[in-house]
Design an enzyme around this catalytic site. Structure first.
Site, mmCIF file in Angstrom:
data_model
loop_
_atom_site.group_PDB
_atom_site.id
_atom_site.type_symbol
_atom_site.label_atom_id
_atom_site.label_comp_id
_atom_site.label_asym_id
_atom_site.label_seq_id
_atom_site.Cartn_x
_atom_site.Cartn_y
_atom_site.Cartn_z
ATOM 1 N N GLU A 146 1.054 -1.499 -0.268
ATOM 2 C CA GLU A 146 0.249 0.070 0.006
ATOM 3 C C GLU A 146 0.538 1.374 0.130
ATOM 4 O OE1 GLU A 146 -2.506 1.511 -1.185
ATOM 5 O OE2 GLU A 146 -3.130 -0.440 -0.163
ATOM 6 N N LEU A 148 -0.583 4.598 0.331
ATOM 7 C CA LEU A 148 -1.985 5.958 -0.370
ATOM 8 C C LEU A 148 -1.325 6.352 1.006
ATOM 9 C CD1 LEU A 148 -5.330 3.184 0.525
ATOM 10 C CD2 LEU A 148 -4.077 4.282 -0.957
ATOM 11 N N ALA A 247 11.660 21.847 5.040
ATOM 12 C CA ALA A 247 11.500 21.269 6.045
ATOM 13 C C ALA A 247 11.188 21.734 7.250
ATOM 14 C CB ALA A 247 13.411 22.238 6.486
ATOM 15 N N GLY A 248 11.248 21.290 8.190
ATOM 16 C CA GLY A 248 10.201 20.984 9.803
ATOM 17 C C GLY A 248 10.317 20.474 10.516
ATOM 18 N N CYS A 255 3.337 4.712 10.005
ATOM 19 C CA CYS A 255 4.203 4.205 8.889
ATOM 20 C C CYS A 255 5.862 4.725 9.495
ATOM 21 C CB CYS A 255 3.667 4.902 7.824
ATOM 22 S SG CYS A 255 2.116 3.635 6.716
HETATM 23 N N1 LIG Z 1 -1.967 4.542 7.824
HETATM 24 C C1 LIG Z 1 -1.570 4.419 6.818
HETATM 25 O O1 LIG Z 1 -0.818 5.200 6.017
HETATM 26 C C2 LIG Z 1 -0.466 3.119 5.805
HETATM 27 C C3 LIG Z 1 0.115 3.451 4.451
HETATM 28 C C4 LIG Z 1 0.226 2.211 4.035
HETATM 29 C C5 LIG Z 1 0.276 1.128 4.644
HETATM 30 N N2 LIG Z 1 -0.403 1.175 6.083
HETATM 31 C C6 LIG Z 1 -0.354 -0.647 6.530
HETATM 32 O O2 LIG Z 1 -1.294 -1.348 7.018
HETATM 33 C C7 LIG Z 1 -1.126 -1.437 7.907
HETATM 34 C C8 LIG Z 1 -2.402 -1.220 8.848
HETATM 35 O O3 LIG Z 1 -2.445 -0.146 8.646
HETATM 36 P P1 LIG Z 1 -3.682 0.702 8.973
HETATM 37 O O4 LIG Z 1 -2.985 2.101 9.683
HETATM 38 O O5 LIG Z 1 -4.749 0.305 8.871
HETATM 39 O O6 LIG Z 1 -3.604 0.139 10.921
HETATM 40 P P2 LIG Z 1 -5.031 0.441 11.927
HETATM 41 O O7 LIG Z 1 -4.479 -0.302 13.620
HETATM 42 O O8 LIG Z 1 -5.550 1.361 11.782
HETATM 43 O O9 LIG Z 1 -5.980 -0.579 11.640
HETATM 44 C C9 LIG Z 1 -5.809 -1.926 11.225
HETATM 45 C C10 LIG Z 1 -6.972 -2.950 12.149
HETATM 46 O O10 LIG Z 1 -6.550 -4.469 12.093
HETATM 47 C C11 LIG Z 1 -7.681 -5.090 13.411
HETATM 48 N N3 LIG Z 1 -7.630 -6.506 13.214
HETATM 49 C C12 LIG Z 1 -6.113 -6.765 13.514
HETATM 50 N N4 LIG Z 1 -6.543 -7.970 13.941
HETATM 51 C C13 LIG Z 1 -7.750 -9.075 12.818
HETATM 52 C C14 LIG Z 1 -8.221 -9.771 12.469
HETATM 53 N N5 LIG Z 1 -7.123 -10.866 12.742
HETATM 54 N N6 LIG Z 1 -8.856 -9.510 11.358
HETATM 55 C C15 LIG Z 1 -9.512 -8.621 11.360
HETATM 56 N N7 LIG Z 1 -9.218 -7.458 11.645
HETATM 57 C C16 LIG Z 1 -8.494 -7.724 12.089
HETATM 58 C C17 LIG Z 1 -7.621 -4.007 13.925
HETATM 59 O O11 LIG Z 1 -8.974 -4.244 15.246
HETATM 60 C C18 LIG Z 1 -7.283 -2.636 13.324
HETATM 61 O O12 LIG Z 1 -8.525 -1.601 12.994
HETATM 62 C C19 LIG Z 1 0.267 -1.671 8.809
HETATM 63 O O13 LIG Z 1 0.790 -3.059 8.513
HETATM 64 C C20 LIG Z 1 0.434 -0.411 8.431
HETATM 65 O O14 LIG Z 1 2.195 -0.068 8.128
HETATM 66 C C21 LIG Z 1 -1.070 1.963 6.692
#
Ligand SMILES: NC(=O)c1ccc[n+]([C@@H]2O[C@H](COP(=O)([O-])OP(=O)(O)OC[C@H]3O[C@@H](n4cnc5c(N)ncnc54)[C@H](O)[C@@H]3O)[C@@H](O)[C@H]2O)c1
Length: 439
Positions: A146, A148, A247-248, A255
């Site tokens: 991802e 985003l 800069a900041g 992430c």
């Molecule tokens: N937030 C970002 O900007 C972003 C961008 C790219 C990638 N990522 C990656 O994507 C992943 C998710 O990030 P996020 O920000 O959405 O996390 P988040 O904590 O917002 O969401 C994760 C969700 O997974 C749920 N969960 C946990 N175990 C589960 C299971 N067994 N079955 C179903 N649901 C379950 C949790 O309850 C939670 O709602 C991470 O690895 C993160 O590094 C995040």
């Protein structure tokens, strides 16, 4: 059109689900937290992200929210969007990923497990082996990381720079690629390990650019150059480009901090000391704290001073407070004995350390304050320089942690102003603030 199951109704899962539904796919989102599922069923989005509420509302008939894994049994794709936080050692904690694998029901046909969570290189191989051990050899595995950005997630999904697909079999890669068929896209097809590394390397490179320009800013401060102009001149070089050269006071968010630690740890587990990344992380930690030095230069002791933190989310257009620089700043200020007032238009100030007064407006935050610190570049803070704000502050000092404001305009309006990596006017440091109140 396909039936897509998603594990994890967090930020990535909900955005991905809403966007796939908007492309016409049927989506089942599963989480393990009942309150999240209840809220989504009521049409509430548990976080602030542009366009997501509209997408969810417009595609309601194609979206199901559930706690029950059995409802995903007939999905052709099972996206893993669970959280992968750092452990004490800095490794990514994959326990939620393994729970998903363990929870998978009997699956007919040839469903494909698609990893969107950010995971260390080698995770795909381990999950593949885990699926085989569980008698799920017929389940395909694809890495589809991802990219985003929070605040622009829907735009990034619908107009992706690239879609990365790492697969063990061409058929599985083709099937995942077809999900995005209606988007204008460049697709990078590769092996699973490389797809996992692309995500980690892209994030590490973005962080490197941020720490690089922050170090240039610090040298600018020591030498009298203006980093805003420097970044403009550097970024116009086609070989370099303008992005991530602002800069900041350092990066934060869910992430960058965790992914940099995970990559550093992954390298070190493999016997390699990733020196550059270690420096990027250290520079970022120090950068958050530099504001304290700037405040002290203007105010002397911070004990008994009132400091307004303006903007708390790790960046604008999101309410995400994970690893936000505001948390470190607030903690440091409290440790220095300052009174801290904090304002953000959407982020939850309760996530700051206890002792911070969270207020509802910029004006409330700055009234009686000895300094206002722009922590997050929310657009509304562009209006900070005003006679009204000047009039209510005890000491009209602005530390602009995001170089959001025009220094000349701020000084002309009667403020002492200091940005990041920008020349300091003599009047700024010469201003004698009133003595700190006795506490
Ligand atoms: N937030 C970002 O900007 C972003 C961008 C790219 C990638 N990522 C990656 O994507 C992943 C998710 O990030 P996020 O920000 O959405 O996390 P988040 O904590 O917002 O969401 C994760 C969700 O997974 C749920 N969960 C946990 N175990 C589960 C299971 N067994 N079955 C179903 N649901 C379950 C949790 O309850 C939670 O709602 C991470 O690895 C993160 O590094 C995040």
């Amino acid at each position: 059109m396909s039936k897509v199951g998603i594990f994890g109704a967090g930020w990535v899962g909900v955005v991905t689900g809403a966007c796939f539904a908007d492309l016409g796919h049927t989506v089942v989102l599963r989480d393990i937290v009942p309150e999240k599922i209840d809220a989504l069923r009521r049409g509430e989005v548990p976080f602030h992200e542009t366009d997501v509420p509209e997408l969810l509302a417009r595609n309601r008939e194609r979206l199901t929210f559930t706690l029950d894994v059995a409802e995903l049994v007939d999905c052709e794709f099972l996206f893993v969007c669970v959280d992968t936080p750092p452990t004490q050692s800095g490794d990514a904690d994959l326990s939620r990923v393994w729970t998903v694998v363990d929870d998978l029901p009997e699956l007919p046909g040839r469903p494909i497990l698609v990893m969107k969570s950010t995971v260390p290189v080698g995770t795909g191989e381990k999950v593949r082996a885990g699926l085989d051990q569980r008698g799920l050899s017929h389940v395909g595995y694809v890495s589809n990381p991802e990219f985003l950005a929070e605040g622009h997630a829907v735009r990034d999904f619908m107009q992706p720079d690239r879609i990365v697909i790492g697969a063990y079999s061409d058929e599985d890669g083709d099937a995942v690629e077809a999900l995005y068929a209606s988007l204008e896209r460049t697709v990078v097809r590769c092996d699973v390990n490389s797809a996992e590394m692309i995500k980690l390397a892209a994030n590490a490179f973005l962080m490197t650019r941020i720490s690089f320009i922050n170090e240039i800013a610090n040298v600018c401060e020591a030498t009298g150059a203006d980093v805003v102009k420097v970044a403009e001149g550097v970024g116009l070089d086609n070989r370099l480009g303008p992005h991530f050269l602002r800069a900041g006071i350092g990066y934060g968010g869910s992430c960058f901090p965790k992914d940099s630690l995970a990559l550093k740890q992954l390298a070190s587990n493999s016997g390699y000391h990733f020196q550059l990344l270690a420096a990027v992380i250290e520079v970022n930690e120090l950068q958050k704290r530099r504001v304290i030095g700037k405040l002290k230069r203007h105010l002397g002791t911070l004990r008994g001073r009132t400091v307004a933190l303006l903007g708390l989310a790790f960046k604008p257009h999101t309410d995400d407070m994970r690893e936000a620089p505001s948390i470190v700043l607030a903690s440091r200020l409290l440790a220095e004995g300052a009174e801290v007032r904090a304002w953000d238009p959407v982020a939850d100030g309760a996530k700051l350390p206890g002792g911070v007064e969270v207020v509802d407006s910029v004006l409330e935050a700055v009234t009686g304050a000895d300094a206002a610190v722009v922590v997050t570049e929310w657009p509304e803070l562009r209006e900070l320089v005003s006679a009204e704000v000047r009039g209510v502050m005890r000491n009209p000092l602005i530390i602009d942690g995001r170089n959001l404001l025009d220094p000349a305009g701020a000084r002309a309006a009667g403020f002492a102003y200091e940005g990041i990596g920008r020349p300091t006017a003599l009047t700024d440091v010469a201003a004698e603030p009133e003595p700190a109140p006795r506490t």
